[in-house]
Structures are given as C-alpha cells and as structure tokens.
Design a protein around this motif. Structure first.
Motif, mmCIF file in Angstrom:
data_model
loop_
_atom_site.group_PDB
_atom_site.id
_atom_site.type_symbol
_atom_site.label_atom_id
_atom_site.label_comp_id
_atom_site.label_asym_id
_atom_site.label_seq_id
_atom_site.Cartn_x
_atom_site.Cartn_y
_atom_site.Cartn_z
ATOM 1 N N ALA A 143 0.843 -1.193 0.000
ATOM 2 C CA ALA A 143 0.000 0.000 0.000
ATOM 3 C C ALA A 143 0.880 1.245 0.000
ATOM 4 N N ALA A 144 0.494 2.220 -0.804
ATOM 5 C CA ALA A 144 1.235 3.472 -0.901
ATOM 6 C C ALA A 144 0.255 4.602 -1.188
ATOM 7 N N ALA A 145 0.720 5.824 -0.985
ATOM 8 C CA ALA A 145 -0.125 6.993 -1.226
ATOM 9 C C ALA A 145 0.691 8.101 -1.863
ATOM 10 N N THR A 146 0.038 8.861 -2.686
ATOM 11 C CA THR A 146 0.678 9.957 -3.418
ATOM 12 C C THR A 146 -0.183 11.205 -3.288
ATOM 13 N N MET A 147 0.473 12.356 -3.173
ATOM 14 C CA MET A 147 -0.237 13.626 -3.050
ATOM 15 C C MET A 147 0.032 14.510 -4.261
ATOM 16 N N ILE A 148 -1.033 14.965 -4.903
ATOM 17 C CA ILE A 148 -0.925 15.928 -5.993
ATOM 18 C C ILE A 148 -1.385 17.272 -5.454
ATOM 19 N N LEU A 149 -0.432 18.149 -5.146
ATOM 20 C CA LEU A 149 -0.772 19.489 -4.686
ATOM 21 C C LEU A 149 -0.996 20.391 -5.891
ATOM 22 N N ILE A 150 -2.070 21.150 -5.862
ATOM 23 C CA ILE A 150 -2.446 22.004 -6.992
ATOM 24 C C ILE A 150 -2.425 23.456 -6.551
ATOM 25 N N ASP A 151 -1.657 24.266 -7.266
ATOM 26 C CA ASP A 151 -1.598 25.715 -7.034
ATOM 27 C C ASP A 151 -2.538 26.386 -8.033
ATOM 28 N N ALA B 249 -11.644 0.643 7.513
ATOM 29 C CA ALA B 249 -11.565 2.071 7.815
ATOM 30 C C ALA B 249 -10.184 2.441 8.344
ATOM 31 N N ALA B 250 -9.579 1.570 9.167
ATOM 32 C CA ALA B 250 -8.254 1.859 9.719
ATOM 33 C C ALA B 250 -7.203 1.913 8.611
ATOM 34 N N ARG B 251 -7.269 0.977 7.685
ATOM 35 C CA ARG B 251 -6.313 0.958 6.582
ATOM 36 C C ARG B 251 -6.508 2.181 5.674
ATOM 37 N N ALA B 252 -7.757 2.549 5.439
ATOM 38 C CA ALA B 252 -8.034 3.726 4.617
ATOM 39 C C ALA B 252 -7.484 4.988 5.277
ATOM 40 N N ARG B 253 -7.673 5.107 6.572
ATOM 41 C CA ARG B 253 -7.170 6.270 7.312
ATOM 42 C C ARG B 253 -5.648 6.335 7.226
ATOM 43 N N ALA B 254 -4.990 5.180 7.377
ATOM 44 C CA ALA B 254 -3.529 5.139 7.290
ATOM 45 C C ALA B 254 -3.052 5.568 5.914
ATOM 46 N N ILE B 255 -3.747 5.128 4.873
ATOM 47 C CA ILE B 255 -3.359 5.481 3.507
ATOM 48 C C ILE B 255 -3.452 6.986 3.292
ATOM 49 N N ALA B 256 -4.575 7.578 3.685
ATOM 50 C CA ALA B 256 -4.750 9.021 3.492
ATOM 51 C C ALA B 256 -3.722 9.813 4.294
ATOM 52 N N LEU B 257 -3.485 9.406 5.540
ATOM 53 C CA LEU B 257 -2.516 10.133 6.361
ATOM 54 C C LEU B 257 -1.091 9.947 5.871
ATOM 55 N N SER B 258 -0.799 8.806 5.260
ATOM 56 C CA SER B 258 0.555 8.618 4.745
ATOM 57 C C SER B 258 0.839 9.576 3.596
ATOM 58 N N ALA B 259 -0.186 9.953 2.827
ATOM 59 C CA ALA B 259 0.009 10.953 1.769
ATOM 60 C C ALA B 259 0.391 12.299 2.377
ATOM 61 N N VAL B 260 -0.236 12.654 3.497
ATOM 62 C CA VAL B 260 0.076 13.901 4.194
ATOM 63 C C VAL B 260 1.491 13.845 4.762
ATOM 64 N N ARG B 261 1.825 12.724 5.402
ATOM 65 C CA ARG B 261 3.162 12.583 5.988
ATOM 66 C C ARG B 261 4.258 12.635 4.935
ATOM 67 N N GLU B 262 4.076 11.915 3.838
ATOM 68 C CA GLU B 262 5.098 11.883 2.790
ATOM 69 C C GLU B 262 5.288 13.260 2.155
ATOM 70 N N THR B 263 4.211 14.037 2.064
ATOM 71 C CA THR B 263 4.334 15.387 1.513
ATOM 72 C C THR B 263 5.201 16.258 2.415
ATOM 73 N N TYR B 264 5.065 16.063 3.723
ATOM 74 C CA TYR B 264 5.950 16.763 4.663
ATOM 75 C C TYR B 264 7.379 16.263 4.528
ATOM 76 N N GLU B 265 7.575 14.947 4.526
ATOM 77 C CA GLU B 265 8.920 14.390 4.533
ATOM 78 C C GLU B 265 9.692 14.723 3.263
ATOM 79 N N GLU B 266 9.022 14.692 2.116
ATOM 80 C CA GLU B 266 9.721 14.882 0.839
ATOM 81 C C GLU B 266 9.722 16.329 0.357
ATOM 82 N N ALA B 267 8.710 17.106 0.765
ATOM 83 C CA ALA B 267 8.613 18.471 0.234
ATOM 84 C C ALA B 267 8.623 19.549 1.308
#
Length: 232
Positions: free
Chosen positions: A16-24, A83-101
């Motif tokens: 399982a992985a998550a990706t964030m597309i930030l739009i300006d 629901a727990a797995r879905a929550r983890a997936i969504a939050l991992s997108a937020v965390r990775e955006t912090y860690e990488e960007a």
C-alpha cells in the motif's frame, strides 16, 4: 510501463502506498508540485513524480483536525478493505508530503504525538487534516517489477498547506521540486502511469473546477496481461 520499472525476481505482493498531488490555483492555469527521484533508486529512477511513498499502518492512529470527506472516505474504505487501513493510507500521503517536500497539510493549532515521523507537525504547530484531500485515482504496479505498489492518489489545493518549510522536508528522496502547469508536467520525464493520472486530473478539473468530494476515481491495473481502467 515496462520502460518505467526495473524487473524483479519472482512475484511480489503490492504494498500500500499513497501519493499527493498538490495544486496551485493562484496563477492563470493550475500548477502541480513534482520532484525528481534520484537516479540511484531502483523504482522509477530519475523520473519526476508527486510526493508519496509507502503507507505505515501506524499512521492510522494519528489524530487529525478533520477527517476525509464522507464521499471520498467511503470509496477509499471500499478499496482499502477497512476504515483503519483507509485512514492510514490518506494520512501517509500527508506525511510523505511533509517528509519529501517540507509542506505540512493541516490546520494551525496544537498537536501531540509520540511518533518521530510526525514530530515536524508538533514542532511547527500544525494539526494534520484530511478535509482538503480528494481521492482521485488508484493504480497497481504491473507484476514482475522490482517494486510493486498499490498506490492511492490524492489531490489537494496548495492553500491546504499550513506551513511551508524553507529547507524542504527531512528526507532527500527528491532531488528537486518544481511547480509545473499540467501541460508542462505531461511533457516532463514522468512515468507512463503518472501521465495517465495527470490527464485524468486535467479532465476532472475541467469538469469540476472546485474538485468537490465524491468525483470519479479511476483504477488502473493489469488484468490478464492487459492494462485496464475501471472506476471504483
């Protein structure tokens, strides 16, 4: 797709992985944030990608200022299996955006955590929030690759970011970060699946400029040696 991923040994179960597309949306046309992966990486070396990475099951226990909108949450739960797995997936997108960007998505306010990978939110006074996320796509890496991911793609407006760290995130997984128009992003050195997701996003923004919750969620995967697109 065969040109984007190194081949591996034997069958691998997708992680399982998550990706964030930030739009300006402050300029004439929308721009998205992308970064270049190191050429030494086995998975998509040298390619421009969105911030993202593997889901940590512990992310499901992180407190949020606001949950994912119901319409998007229902689809994500159905895709994730719980629901727990879905929550983890969504939050991992937020965390990775912090860690990488170095971009902290959430609301200004107090936030307590004992998890080291969320310490940046506590230190900067940001409570992570899922309210601004939209579930926009899912894709599974084809079989036989050196890495396989079941990736869930989210989009969020740049103004969902509460804090932008000047020095970027604590990891160095992306060599450079750039804001590109959708046209520039499609023409960049990106994986084939990323190009497909960008075109889906372009159509969705054209049909729904506000990106309301509950929009279509295309699902890309291999079925009997054919790459198919379905809707979740």
């Amino acid at each position: 797709e065969a040109k984007d991923f190194a081949l591996g040994k034997g069958p691998l179960r997708p992680r399982a992985a998550a990706t964030m597309i930030l739009i300006d949306r402050t300029s004439a046309g929308p721009k998205v944030l992308m970064g270049r992966r190191h050429r030494s990486h086995a998975f998509m070396p040298g390619k421009f990608v969105f911030p993202g990475g593997r889901t940590d099951s512990g992310d499901s226990r992180v407190a949020v200022a606001a949950p994912l909108p119901d319409a998007d949450a229902a689809r994500l739960v159905a895709a994730a299996g719980s629901a727990a797995r879905a929550r983890a997936i969504a939050l991992s997108a937020v965390r990775e955006t912090y860690e990488e960007a170095g971009l902290l998505i959430g609301d200004r306010g107090s936030f307590a955590t004992k998890r080291a990978d969320w310490e940046g939110f506590r230190a900067n006074g940001v409570a992570p929030s899922l309210a601004g996320l939209r579930y926009i796509a899912r894709a599974i890496t084809p079989p036989g690759r050196v890495r396989r991911y079941d990736t869930h793609f989210f989009a969020a407006w740049r103004d969902s970011v509460a804090v932008e760290l000047e020095d970027g995130g604590p990891t160095n997984e992306l060599e450079e970060l750039v804001w590109l128009t959708l046209g520039e992003a499609v023409d960049a050195d990106i994986p084939t699946i990323t190009r497909s997701i960008l075109r889906e996003l372009e159509r969705r923004v054209a049909d729904d400029p506000l990106l309301k919750p509950g929009g279509p969620v295309p699902f890309f995967r291999m079925v009997r040696d054919r790459f198919v697109r379905e809707l979740l």
